[in-house]
Every structure is written in structure tokens, then in C-alpha cells.
Design a protein around this motif. Structure first.
Motif, PDB file in Angstrom:
ATOM      1  N   CYS A 151       0.834  -1.211   0.000  1.00 59.94           N
ATOM      2  CA  CYS A 151       0.000   0.000   0.000  1.00 59.94           C
ATOM      3  C   CYS A 151       0.866   1.257   0.000  1.00 59.94           C
ATOM      4  N   TYR A 152       1.903   1.241   0.821  1.00 63.26           N
ATOM      5  CA  TYR A 152       2.729   2.447   0.934  1.00 63.26           C
ATOM      6  C   TYR A 152       3.644   2.645  -0.278  1.00 63.26           C
ATOM      7  N   PHE A 169       0.315  15.976  13.002  1.00 58.91           N
ATOM      8  CA  PHE A 169       0.745  15.308  14.233  1.00 58.91           C
ATOM      9  C   PHE A 169       0.565  13.799  14.133  1.00 58.91           C
ATOM     10  N   LEU A 170      -0.581  13.369  13.613  1.00 54.49           N
ATOM     11  CA  LEU A 170      -0.899  11.942  13.579  1.00 54.49           C
ATOM     12  C   LEU A 170       0.077  11.146  12.723  1.00 54.49           C
ATOM     13  N   LEU A 171       0.730  11.808  11.784  1.00 55.79           N
ATOM     14  CA  LEU A 171       1.691  11.125  10.929  1.00 55.79           C
ATOM     15  C   LEU A 171       3.035  10.896  11.616  1.00 55.79           C
ATOM     16  N   ASN A 222       7.687   0.049  11.220  1.00 55.67           N
ATOM     17  CA  ASN A 222       6.966   0.325   9.984  1.00 55.67           C
ATOM     18  C   ASN A 222       7.903   0.194   8.786  1.00 55.67           C
ATOM     19  N   PRO A 223       7.385  -0.217   7.648  1.00 62.60           N
ATOM     20  CA  PRO A 223       8.240  -0.310   6.455  1.00 62.60           C
ATOM     21  C   PRO A 223       8.751   1.053   6.042  1.00 62.60           C
ATOM     22  N   ILE A 224       9.895   1.051   5.358  1.00 60.95           N
ATOM     23  CA  ILE A 224      10.515   2.315   4.974  1.00 60.95           C
ATOM     24  C   ILE A 224       9.588   3.154   4.112  1.00 60.95           C
ATOM     25  N   ARG A 249       7.237   5.069   6.389  1.00 65.94           N
ATOM     26  CA  ARG A 249       7.911   6.144   7.107  1.00 65.94           C
ATOM     27  C   ARG A 249       8.207   7.329   6.174  1.00 65.94           C
ATOM     28  N   GLU A 250       8.638   7.012   4.967  1.00 64.31           N
ATOM     29  CA  GLU A 250       8.929   8.083   4.012  1.00 64.31           C
ATOM     30  C   GLU A 250       7.652   8.810   3.605  1.00 64.31           C
TER      31      GLU A 250
END
Length: 451
Positions: free
Chosen positions: A91-92, A167-169, A178-180, A183-184
Motif C-alpha cells: 500500500c505504501y 501530528f498523527l503522521l 513500519n516499512p521504509i 515512514r517516508e
């Protein structure tokens, strides 16, 4: 307790990879990721979404048989955690690419796709039933809630908490599990939202003070939820200039606490944070709680000379005392201090901490994210006090801790002799903003200068 520092992306990925060695699934996951990376760069979003649906939801009709076979291998392992990790990272990969190309509609459609009705249909295949259960579990999980944050900025129906996605991010991009790609994506989206707010606030203050703009299409919308009082609030915040500005006070405090003992630093920190706070009730509550906690904090180091590590850890602990001490629920002092006066007072205390410990900025934002996550279960009407605090926080930090400089300029019609200026009011001044020349906390962090 949220961590005091961040590992580099390389260090984080090395740790995660070591933890996953031996699963035997890395090869198959890599095939899926490579396929998705290829099609998201070459194909239109509707084609990518179709392939994603055929691969993860239907497990049939995928244009890449190798990717489909790789997913079968993961499913047959009967390891829900690895399936979820594969789905989440996939997904990311798509979100990262679509976010970079500003294709926000595709991100929304991806998140909606995961909750579509076909997942709930019965099947005669044990493996498909297993996937159906795993997908339903995923949609009910925090991982899916994290995904929804990426779409909420463009969804007018989203809950009030999603207006504060900046903030929530933060917890997403500081979580090393979390996968890179996640995070990116989280870091990039948070920075973009923060930059947009800074720009919108500067544009609003410029245009809302112009009589011409108010009657034309040049008028800019208020980027906050504070209504017509926003300009007066900004003027009140900016008015704190000169020798007693927050930046100058922080600079003085930093110089005065060089080469002192840690015990002396703790005693001085309370005085610095409360300097110029006029609300006696607020001061009393703060002293009764924070000062006592500081006295016992890292007591074994009291006679040591203050160093950067002790300063960072101490400021992080004070941030926790003022917001959340367990990253799950509000600290008792948070609501108590807000009940003692204007939210701006608490915001300024937090700003003062960041001005003397810039590395604590990410930790502060993670703590605020925890507060939002705690209160988001309540209706917006019951959280107006928290929303006001968040709005004032965003404005104050945009003015003092970012790369836009705000100044008050007295208008010509009000200029006069010194005697006439003694009773000046905010109405006599206009706000002017311009880019700062020096590096900011945000750019320093992005360039790797802050750990």
C-alpha cells in the motif's frame, strides 16, 4: 514513553531485516514489491488499482503470474503477520508514488478498495477464506487507521482529528517497525501539510488586512478554526519581541546554563519556563507539580556538568509531564493547566522548551499525536478546548519555530510622538511576514542535523 532519538533509515531497516531473517518469505515479498513499483510508475492509477485488487483481494486475473504465485506462497505459510506486512508495504509503495505526483484521488480509492463488500462474501476455498479473514482483520486494525490518515486531508467527511494529520503522521515515521515506504510517505506528507499551513497562514494575514482584498477574489480563507479573532491572536503572539522575546530568553538561558551542574540546570529550567507568566494559578500548579518532578529527575547526575544528552532527556520528560506520560492518555497536568488559563500559556511553555532543545520537537509532536488519538473518540463539540489548544499551537510554532518571520509594523496614520505611542493598541499595527534567512528546526531535521 516515546523514545528520545531516532535511528537512521539504514540502521532501522538493518534491525528490521535481522529480525525477519529466516522467514523464507523475503524473496516472494520482493517479487510483489518489484511488480507494484513497476506498474505504479508506468500505468495509470485505475490500472494499478485493478491489479492491486486482483492480486490481494481476488487472487485471480493478475497480469503478473509471478507476483500472484509469490502471494500464494505467503498465504500457504498461514502467517497472518507476514501477509499483513506484505499488504501494508505494498500500500505504501503505491501511496508514496501517488503522493509524489499529487494523485490524491488514487490514494483515497486504494483505501476505499480495501474495505469493499466483496471481502465479506463467502467462498468454498480455505485459502480464500483465510485471506478474507486476514483482510477483515487488517481493515479493523490500527494499520488501516494509519492508512486512512493519508486520505483524510482530502475527505471533507473525515473526523475532526484528521484535520491535525501533521501530528498523527509523526508516530508513523518514527516507528522503526513500519516499512521504509510508510515512514517516508508519512514524513513527506507531514512536511507538505506543515508547509501548506505556513503558506496559507502567511497569505491570510497579508490579504485579510487589505481593504481591497476583502472585496475581491484576492481574499484568502482562514486556515485555522479560530474565526475572526485570528489576526488579533497573531498580533498578540508576534508582539512578544525585543530583549524579552522568546528567542532571546532562550538564548540567554542556554548561555547561563553552560558548564553548570545538572542540579542547577533543573532549578533554572523551572524559572525560565515560568518567566513572564502572569497567571498566578497557572504558576502555582506548575511549581507544585513540575518543580517537584524535576528535583527527583535523574538525581544520580545532579553533580555532573550538564551535557546535551541530559538536556534532551530532561526536556523530553518535561514535555511528557505536560502532555502525556505514557503516550496513551493525557497527563493529569495537561487538562489541569489548560483549565487555569489561556491555552496560549501552555503553548508558550512548550515553545520555550523547544527553543532550548530543538531536538525535542519530534518528541513533542509525537506526544500531541497521542493526545489527539486519545480524544478523537469524543465528538468535536466536546473537544473544542483541545482543538483551540491545537490551533494556537500550530500558529505559535509557525511564527516562532519555522522559516517565516512575522513582524508588526505601525501604520503611518498612527505614528506620532513618544508620548502618543505609550498607549498603543494592536489595531494600530499590521502583520508583515517574510522568509527567514537562517536554517530552521524543520530544515535542520530534514537535512539530518538533528538526531
Amino acid at each position: 514513553m516515546i523514545g528520545d532519538g531516532l535511528l537512521t533509515v539504514h540502521q532501522a531497516d538493518t534491525l528490521i531485516q535481522l529480525n525477519r531473517q529466516g522467514s523464507g518469505l523475503d524473496k516472494f515479498q520482493g517479487i510483489i514489491y518489484k511488480f507494484l513499483l513497476a506498474i505504479v510508475k508506468e500505468s495509470p492509477p485505475e490500472a494499478v488499482l485493478r491489479e492491486f485488487r486482483n492480486l490481494f483481494i481476488y487472487q485471480v486475473g493478475c497480469a503478473n503470474p509471478e507476483a500472484l504465485n509469490a502471494l500464494y506462497k505467503i498465504i500457504f505459510e498461514k502467517n497472518e503477520e507476514e501477509f499483513r506486512n506484505t499488504l501494508k508495504r505494498s500500500c505504501y509503495i503505491l501511496i508514496n508514488n501517488w503522493d509524489a505526483s499529487r494523485n490524491h484521488k488514487a490514494i483515497q480509492e486504494l483505501i476505499q478498495l480495501l474495505g469493499e463488500a466483496k471481502i465479506n462474501e463467502d467462498t468454498i476455498s480455505p485459502s480464500l477464506d483465510r485471506v478474507k479473514t486476514w483482510l477483515n482483520n487488517f481493515v479493523k486494525s490500527k494499520d488501516y487507521e494509519d492508512l486512512k490518515i493519508f486520505a483524510s486531508r482530502y475527505d471533507n467527511q473525515s473526523e475532526w482529528a484528521h484535520r491535525y494529520s501533521t501530528f498523527l503522521l509523526v508516530p508513523q515515521y518514527i516507528d522503526l517497525n513500519n516499512p521504509i515506504e510508510q515512514r517516508e510517505a508519512a514524513r513527506s506528507r507531514a512536511k507538505r501539510l506543515k508547509d501548506k499551513f505556513k503558506f496559507d497562514l502567511a497569505m491570510y494575514t497579508a490579504h485579510s488586512q487589505s481593504p481591497v482584498a476583502k472585496d475581491t477574489k484576492l481574499d484568502k480563507p482562514n486556515p485555522t478554526g479560530l474565526g475572526d479573532d485570528l489576526l488579533r491572536l497573531i498580533k498578540a503572539i508576534v508582539a512578544k519581541r525585543g530583549p524579552f522575546s522568546y528567542a532571546n530568553l532562550a538564548s540567554i538561558f542556554i548561555k547561563q546554563t553552560e558548564f553548570v551542574t545538572y542540579k542547577f540546570f533543573k532549578q533554572s529550567l523551572s524559572k525560565y519556563l515560568l518567566f513572564s507568566v502572569a497567571n498566578k494559578n497557572f504558576v502555582n500548579v506548575f511549581q507544585q507539580n513540575i518543580s517537584e518532578k524535576l528535583e527527583g529527575l535523574y538525581k544520580d547526575h545532579d553533580e555532573e556538568i550538564l551535557n546535551d544528552a541530559l538536556k534532551l532527556r530532561s526536556c523530553n520528560r518535561v514535555i511528557e509531564y505536560l502532555t502525556t506520560e505514557n503516550s496513551r492518555e493525557p497527563a493529569a497536568l495537561f487538562a489541569l493547566l489548560l483549565s487555569q488559563g489561556n491555552p496560549l500559556t501552555l503553548v508558550v511553555i512548550l515553545l520555550k522548551l523547544i527553543l532550548v532543545s530543538p531536538n525535542s520537537r519530534i518528541h513533542l509532536e509525537a506526544c500531541i499525536a497521542a493526545l489527539i488519538q486519545y480524544y478523537q473518540k469524543y465528538p468535536e463539540a466536546e473537544c473544542r478546548w483541545l482543538i483551540t489548544f491545537l490551533e494556537i499551537f500550530n500558529i505559535t510554532f509557525a511564527i516562532y519555530a519555522e522559516n517565516v518571520e512575522y513582524n508588526l509594523i505601525q501604520m503611518p496614520q498612527y505614528r506620532g510622538s513618544g508620548e502618543q505611542l505609550k498607549g498603543w493598541t494592536l489595531d494600530e499595527y499590521r502583520i508583515f511576514s517574510q522568509l527567514k534567512q537562517e536554517p530552521t528546526l524543520e530544515t535542520a531535521y530534514e537535512n539530518g542535523l538533528l538526531e
